[in-house]
Design a protein around this motif. Structure first.
Motif, PDB file in Angstrom:
ATOM      1  N   MET A   3       0.723  -1.223   0.041  1.00  0.00           N
ATOM      2  CA  MET A   3      -0.020  -0.037  -0.148  1.00  0.00           C
ATOM      3  C   MET A   3       0.780   1.095   0.068  1.00  0.00           C
ATOM      4  O   MET A   3       1.987   1.266   0.703  1.00  0.00           O
ATOM      5  CB  MET A   3      -1.019   0.054   1.343  1.00  0.00           C
ATOM      6  N   LYS A   4       0.386   2.322  -0.498  1.00  0.00           N
ATOM      7  CA  LYS A   4       0.993   3.668  -0.840  1.00  0.00           C
ATOM      8  C   LYS A   4       0.068   4.535  -0.089  1.00  0.00           C
ATOM      9  O   LYS A   4      -1.083   4.439  -0.127  1.00  0.00           O
ATOM     10  CB  LYS A   4       1.455   3.997  -1.859  1.00  0.00           C
ATOM     11  N   ASN A   5       0.420   5.880   0.508  1.00  0.00           N
ATOM     12  CA  ASN A   5      -0.324   6.670   1.002  1.00  0.00           C
ATOM     13  C   ASN A   5      -1.551   7.232   0.076  1.00  0.00           C
ATOM     14  O   ASN A   5      -1.062   7.441  -1.176  1.00  0.00           O
ATOM     15  CB  ASN A   5       0.405   8.058   1.459  1.00  0.00           C
ATOM     16  N   ILE A   6      -2.729   7.321   0.169  1.00  0.00           N
ATOM     17  CA  ILE A   6      -3.738   7.688  -0.717  1.00  0.00           C
ATOM     18  C   ILE A   6      -5.012   8.398  -0.079  1.00  0.00           C
ATOM     19  O   ILE A   6      -5.084   8.377   1.260  1.00  0.00           O
ATOM     20  CB  ILE A   6      -4.401   6.414  -1.376  1.00  0.00           C
ATOM     21  N   ARG A   7      -5.504   9.559  -0.725  1.00  0.00           N
ATOM     22  CA  ARG A   7      -6.296  10.461  -0.126  1.00  0.00           C
ATOM     23  C   ARG A   7      -7.604   9.955  -0.707  1.00  0.00           C
ATOM     24  O   ARG A   7      -8.062   9.993  -1.873  1.00  0.00           O
ATOM     25  CB  ARG A   7      -6.184  11.968  -0.480  1.00  0.00           C
ATOM     26  N   ALA A   8      -8.519   9.572   0.060  1.00  0.00           N
ATOM     27  CA  ALA A   8      -9.721   9.008  -0.061  1.00  0.00           C
ATOM     28  C   ALA A   8     -10.947   9.711   0.410  1.00  0.00           C
ATOM     29  O   ALA A   8     -10.732  10.535   1.334  1.00  0.00           O
ATOM     30  CB  ALA A   8     -10.085   7.497   0.483  1.00  0.00           C
ATOM     31  N   ALA A   9     -12.050   9.849  -0.565  1.00  0.00           N
ATOM     32  CA  ALA A   9     -13.218  10.859  -0.233  1.00  0.00           C
ATOM     33  C   ALA A   9     -14.306   9.996  -0.150  1.00  0.00           C
ATOM     34  O   ALA A   9     -14.937   9.115  -1.097  1.00  0.00           O
ATOM     35  CB  ALA A   9     -13.313  11.970  -1.292  1.00  0.00           C
ATOM     36  N   GLY A  10     -15.405   9.861   0.851  1.00  0.00           N
ATOM     37  CA  GLY A  10     -16.579   9.623   0.927  1.00  0.00           C
ATOM     38  C   GLY A  10     -17.382  10.756   1.043  1.00  0.00           C
ATOM     39  O   GLY A  10     -17.466  11.783   1.599  1.00  0.00           O
ATOM     40  N   VAL A  11     -18.583  10.669  -0.104  1.00  0.00           N
ATOM     41  CA  VAL A  11     -19.176  11.641  -0.337  1.00  0.00           C
ATOM     42  C   VAL A  11     -20.793  11.090  -0.120  1.00  0.00           C
ATOM     43  O   VAL A  11     -21.165  10.260  -0.499  1.00  0.00           O
ATOM     44  CB  VAL A  11     -19.296  11.812  -2.078  1.00  0.00           C
ATOM     45  N   GLN A  12     -21.457  12.031   0.717  1.00  0.00           N
ATOM     46  CA  GLN A  12     -22.877  11.714   0.921  1.00  0.00           C
ATOM     47  C   GLN A  12     -23.811  13.073   0.303  1.00  0.00           C
ATOM     48  O   GLN A  12     -23.350  13.978   0.436  1.00  0.00           O
ATOM     49  CB  GLN A  12     -23.127  11.841   2.518  1.00  0.00           C
ATOM     50  N   PHE A  13     -24.919  12.533  -0.450  1.00  0.00           N
ATOM     51  CA  PHE A  13     -25.713  13.420  -0.905  1.00  0.00           C
ATOM     52  C   PHE A  13     -27.170  12.976  -0.880  1.00  0.00           C
ATOM     53  O   PHE A  13     -27.438  11.668  -0.619  1.00  0.00           O
ATOM     54  CB  PHE A  13     -25.316  13.859  -2.237  1.00  0.00           C
ATOM     55  N   ARG A  33     -15.560  18.149  -7.506  1.00  0.00           N
ATOM     56  CA  ARG A  33     -15.354  18.975  -6.188  1.00  0.00           C
ATOM     57  C   ARG A  33     -14.378  18.213  -5.412  1.00  0.00           C
ATOM     58  O   ARG A  33     -13.355  18.726  -4.801  1.00  0.00           O
ATOM     59  CB  ARG A  33     -16.548  19.138  -5.225  1.00  0.00           C
ATOM     60  N   ALA A  34     -14.500  16.772  -5.151  1.00  0.00           N
ATOM     61  CA  ALA A  34     -13.667  16.178  -4.509  1.00  0.00           C
ATOM     62  C   ALA A  34     -11.980  16.014  -4.851  1.00  0.00           C
ATOM     63  O   ALA A  34     -11.362  16.113  -4.541  1.00  0.00           O
ATOM     64  CB  ALA A  34     -14.306  14.652  -4.230  1.00  0.00           C
ATOM     65  N   ALA A  35     -12.139  15.776  -6.420  1.00  0.00           N
ATOM     66  CA  ALA A  35     -10.897  15.825  -7.006  1.00  0.00           C
ATOM     67  C   ALA A  35      -9.955  17.161  -6.917  1.00  0.00           C
ATOM     68  O   ALA A  35      -8.959  17.134  -6.550  1.00  0.00           O
ATOM     69  CB  ALA A  35     -10.918  15.462  -8.347  1.00  0.00           C
ATOM     70  N   ASP A  36     -11.010  18.284  -6.810  1.00  0.00           N
ATOM     71  CA  ASP A  36     -10.089  19.543  -6.588  1.00  0.00           C
ATOM     72  C   ASP A  36      -9.589  19.653  -5.208  1.00  0.00           C
ATOM     73  O   ASP A  36      -8.673  20.683  -4.851  1.00  0.00           O
ATOM     74  CB  ASP A  36     -11.280  20.705  -6.900  1.00  0.00           C
ATOM     75  N   ARG A  37     -10.021  19.053  -4.363  1.00  0.00           N
ATOM     76  CA  ARG A  37      -9.562  19.021  -3.028  1.00  0.00           C
ATOM     77  C   ARG A  37      -8.445  17.867  -2.887  1.00  0.00           C
ATOM     78  O   ARG A  37      -7.970  17.419  -1.583  1.00  0.00           O
ATOM     79  CB  ARG A  37     -10.621  18.631  -1.810  1.00  0.00           C
ATOM     80  N   GLY A  38      -8.036  17.238  -3.754  1.00  0.00           N
ATOM     81  CA  GLY A  38      -7.068  16.187  -3.848  1.00  0.00           C
ATOM     82  C   GLY A  38      -7.166  15.020  -3.669  1.00  0.00           C
ATOM     83  O   GLY A  38      -6.422  14.064  -3.583  1.00  0.00           O
ATOM     84  N   CYS A  43     -15.762   7.888  -3.227  1.00  0.00           N
ATOM     85  CA  CYS A  43     -16.835   6.786  -3.036  1.00  0.00           C
ATOM     86  C   CYS A  43     -18.279   7.559  -2.837  1.00  0.00           C
ATOM     87  O   CYS A  43     -18.163   8.125  -1.873  1.00  0.00           O
ATOM     88  CB  CYS A  43     -16.346   5.819  -2.040  1.00  0.00           C
ATOM     89  N   PHE A  44     -19.031   6.695  -3.447  1.00  0.00           N
ATOM     90  CA  PHE A  44     -20.518   7.306  -3.075  1.00  0.00           C
ATOM     91  C   PHE A  44     -21.288   5.942  -2.536  1.00  0.00           C
ATOM     92  O   PHE A  44     -20.725   5.024  -2.319  1.00  0.00           O
ATOM     93  CB  PHE A  44     -21.111   7.806  -4.258  1.00  0.00           C
ATOM     94  N   HIS A  45     -22.456   6.308  -2.145  1.00  0.00           N
ATOM     95  CA  HIS A  45     -23.181   5.533  -1.283  1.00  0.00           C
ATOM     96  C   HIS A  45     -23.759   4.441  -2.187  1.00  0.00           C
ATOM     97  O   HIS A  45     -24.090   4.437  -3.406  1.00  0.00           O
ATOM     98  CB  HIS A  45     -24.343   6.178  -0.391  1.00  0.00           C
ATOM     99  N   GLU A  46     -24.567   3.519  -1.661  1.00  0.00           N
ATOM    100  CA  GLU A  46     -25.312   2.272  -2.246  1.00  0.00           C
ATOM    101  C   GLU A  46     -26.379   2.725  -3.266  1.00  0.00           C
ATOM    102  O   GLU A  46     -26.934   3.737  -2.675  1.00  0.00           O
ATOM    103  CB  GLU A  46     -25.672   1.366  -1.069  1.00  0.00           C
ATOM    104  N   GLN A  47     -26.519   2.376  -4.407  1.00  0.00           N
ATOM    105  CA  GLN A  47     -27.419   2.757  -5.291  1.00  0.00           C
ATOM    106  C   GLN A  47     -27.670   4.203  -5.626  1.00  0.00           C
ATOM    107  O   GLN A  47     -28.601   4.783  -5.882  1.00  0.00           O
ATOM    108  CB  GLN A  47     -28.700   1.928  -4.974  1.00  0.00           C
TER     109      GLN A  47
END
Length: 296
Positions: A3-13, A33-38, A43-47
């Motif tokens: 594994m290498k360091n990685i920035r992950a985003a969980g997005v709720q809407f 928007r998330a990509a702009d923050r690095g 990752c988004f939610h179920e369905q």
């Protein structure tokens, strides 16, 4: 792989029910928007692409059908059923659109959709696309008794996928109540388990007994009962991603990331649309596995 360091985003809407075009637009907007923050993995939610609505009843009835002892709720919008929303994965319009976006932004995008399978069955599916195209998909193995059994086929395995920086697996909502599934993913080398949900609505802790703030607190406590244990026992990062809607009445969000020591390292602050950014530290994962605890 290491594994290498990685920035992950969980997005709720809040998704629109049965409006894939509108939901795809939202996923594209929030991915940018998330990509702009690095963020490198978003990752988004179920369905999220079709809007999960198995729990809704049409306005003309309050009583679910009983069919051979299986509770079979109707879909909210008349004329809408899983087949009208289903698409192939890969090769469907949503999967292809997000693959194009992932290539343009150089990120991994993960989202949920109703999949039309090669067997003409429909599945609750979560897929990942990246800069090089389609990465893989997971079909929910543990469908909720009654409701989901009436619509979806079951998945038959727990795949693990790789990017240049991380190896990961997915467990969808109810899957996460079966700890053997997490152990399987960890034994297969996962560094991260992504957990897309549609769960814990305000109706679980309704007013006037609970305020919205109290309901969110109760939801977080419920989530952390099992989420910390899954991360700690398997020495993996976990990313819980849940939808929000109707001021928390349908789902309360509580999107969060937990490290291999069971600590919350990032979490949503609201029950509204929000991007939760978590920096996943590879050195810390290996420190836990080699020096702190190793239950594998």
């Amino acid at each position: 792989m290491k594994m290498k360091n990685i920035r992950a985003a969980g997005v709720q809407f809040e998704p629109a029910v049965a409006d894939k075009e509108k939901n795809l637009d939202a996923v594209v907007r929030l991915t940018n928007r998330a990509a702009d923050r690095g963020a490198e993995m978003i990752c988004f939610h179920e369905q999220c692409l079709n809007g999960y609505n198995l729990w809704s009843e049409p306005a003309d009835t309050e009583t679910p059908d009983e069919r051979d002892g299986i509770w079979s709720p109707r879909w909210k919008w008349l004329g809408t059923d899983p087949y009208s929303l289903a698409e192939p994965v890969p090769g469907g319009p949503c999967a292809d659109a997000l693959a194009d976006l992932a290539r343009k932004r150089g990120v991994v995008v993960m989202a949920g959709v109703i999949e039309l399978g090669e067997d003409n069955g429909v599945y609750n599916t979560y897929f990942a696309v990246g800069p090089s195209g389609f990465i893989g998909k997971y079909r929910k193995c543990h469908c909720v008794p009654g409701a989901e059994h009436a619509y979806f086929g079951h998945g038959s395995g727990f795949p693990v996928f790789e990017t240049e920086k991380i190896r990961f697996g997915t467990l969808i909502c109810y899957d996460n109540h079966f700890p053997e599934a997490h152990r399987i993913l960890s034994l297969k080398g996962a560094h991260l388990i992504v957990m897309p949900h549609v769960t814990v609505g305000r109706s679980w802790w309704p007013e006037p007994e609970h305020t919205l703030e109290q309901a969110v607190t109760q939801a977080r406590l419920w989530i952390l009962k099992w989420l910390r244990a899954r991360a700690f026992d398997n020495s993996v990062y976990c990313l819980f991603v849940n939808q929000v809607n109707r001021n928390g009445r349908g789902s309360l969000g509580c999107t969060m990331a937990v490290d291999p020591a069971g600590r919350v390292i990032a979490q949503a602050e609201t029950v509204d649309e929000e991007i939760v950014i978590a920096d996943l530290d590879a050195d810390f994962l290996y420190k836990v596995r080699r020096r702190t605890h190793d239950y594998m």
